[in-house]
Scaffold this active site. Structure first.
Site, PDB file in Angstrom:
ATOM      1  CE  LYS A  81      -4.449  33.224   2.843  1.00  0.00           C
ATOM      2  NZ  LYS A  81      -4.599  31.796   3.407  1.00  0.00           N
ATOM      3  CD  GLN A 113      -2.157  30.811   6.017  1.00  0.00           C
ATOM      4  OE1 GLN A 113      -3.215  31.304   5.601  1.00  0.00           O
ATOM      5  NE2 GLN A 113      -1.707  29.957   5.076  1.00  0.00           N
ATOM      6  CG  ASP A 122      -9.360  29.509   5.044  1.00  0.00           C
ATOM      7  OD1 ASP A 122      -9.158  29.810   4.002  1.00  0.00           O
ATOM      8  OD2 ASP A 122      -8.795  29.524   5.916  1.00  0.00           O
TER       9      ASP A 122
HETATM   10  N1  GUN Z   1      -2.584  26.683   4.541  1.00  0.00           N
HETATM   11  C1  GUN Z   1      -2.487  26.505   3.009  1.00  0.00           C
HETATM   12  N2  GUN Z   1      -3.275  26.726   2.384  1.00  0.00           N
HETATM   13  C2  GUN Z   1      -4.272  27.643   3.260  1.00  0.00           C
HETATM   14  C3  GUN Z   1      -5.648  28.042   3.037  1.00  0.00           C
HETATM   15  O1  GUN Z   1      -6.228  28.159   1.821  1.00  0.00           O
HETATM   16  N3  GUN Z   1      -6.104  28.657   4.180  1.00  0.00           N
HETATM   17  C4  GUN Z   1      -5.487  28.573   5.249  1.00  0.00           C
HETATM   18  N4  GUN Z   1      -6.339  29.001   6.492  1.00  0.00           N
HETATM   19  N5  GUN Z   1      -4.458  28.010   5.600  1.00  0.00           N
HETATM   20  C5  GUN Z   1      -3.848  27.389   4.577  1.00  0.00           C
END
Ligand code: GUN
Length: 292
Positions: free
Chosen positions: A52, A96, A119
């Site tokens: 990311k 995350q 998100d």
């Molecule tokens: N863990 C698995 N997928 C995601 C996501 O799209 N965003 C976040 N913050 N954590 C995750």
């Protein structure tokens, strides 16, 4: 059979965002800024967050990675989120997941300002999505919608079967696909671990979205010929012959399903890359909506 290539579709989205960012900078504006919080050292989470951050750099965004050890107190994490909420120069915040057991995930998500919740996990954004109001859409379902759009996959009147009911993927996916959108205008069946006759329901699907996290679960005998198959699985499976000691496996038995599907996403190189594209689009949207 069309390979729904995440490298190609995400590159197209990223190129547009990169151009938008370059134009902002040319006009003397600041760059969009994403803050990512990573707690602990989960290998998969490390990889996703690093990706990311790298993708932010590639499109010209600023990014800040904030790391905490596994034993961080929930209060400290919440205070950090509040600090980022109040920082006018931060557009998007993501924490995350998963988080260590002693931290309440729901509390963390609710602490992120809905205006910076790139998100799309905050209940306010989830509620807006259900009502078809403008909101941040969770990055993976958003990325899948962008993939359908890129490859011009016709959805009107189709039957989509979504396997998995998580707040991150399955549930928002089912809502998007059942909306009245150019690429989400289906009749949707949402299946999960307690769905009887799952194989039979899958065989009725024009579009299957597999998001249950069980490698190779969707076999050819569960798929109608010419169906569109979207594989959200990204499970690490031990493989001593691989350089890293593991391979990433999708939820679909790719080779056998590819031989009957009309279109299919590979793993890796499919939905995972589109998730990043969705996140970047949300971050740009947060920036555009911000007063600063
Ligand atoms: N863990 C698995 N997928 C995601 C996501 O799209 N965003 C976040 N913050 N954590 C995750």
């Amino acid at each position: 059979m069309i390979l729904l290539d995440g490298r190609i579709a995400s590159a197209a989205v990223k190129a547009t965002i990169q151009e938008q960012t370059a134009l902002l900078v040319k006009n003397g504006k600041r760059r969009p800024h994403l803050a990512a919080i990573l707690v602990g050292h989960n290998g998969a989470s490390e990889t996703y967050v690093a990706s990311k951050v790298k993708n932010c750099e590639e499109v010209g965004f600023l990014s800040t990675l904030i790391r905490f050890e596994n034993d961080i107190a929930e209060k400290t994490l919440l205070e950090k989120i509040e600090e980022l909420n109040n920082d006018a120069l931060i557009d998007g915040i993501l924490v995350q997941l998963p988080l260590p057991k002693h931290i309440r995930e729901a509390k963390v998500i609710e602490t992120i300002s809905p205006a910076k919740d790139v998100d799309g996990f905050h209940p306010i954004n989830a509620g807006k999505l259900v009502q078809g109001l403008p909101s941040f859409i969770p990055a993976t379902p958003y990325g899948i919608m962008l993939m359908l759009e890129h490859y011009n996959i016709y959805t009107k009147g189709k039957h989509a079967v979504v396997i998995g009911r998580s707040n991150i993927v399955g549930r928002p996916m089912s809502i998007l696909l059942s909306s009245n959108l150019p690429y989400g205008n289906c009749t949707v069946t949402l299946c999960h671990s307690h769905t009887p006759n799952l194989a039979e329901i899958c065989r009725q699907a024009d579009i299957i979205v597999a998001a249950l996290g069980r490698p190779g679960f969707v076999k050819a005998d569960m798929v109608k010929p010419e169906a569109v198959v979207i594989d959200v699985g990204i499970t690490r499976v031990d493989d001593p012959t691989a350089k890293k000691g593991f391979r990433i496996k999708g939820d679909v038995a790719f080779d056998e399903v590819a031989s009957i599907a009309s279109a299919i996403t590979p793993v890796p190189g499919g939905v995972g890359l589109m998730t990043i594209a969705g996140l970047l689009k949300n971050t740009m949207q947060a920036y555009i909506s911000s007063k600063w």
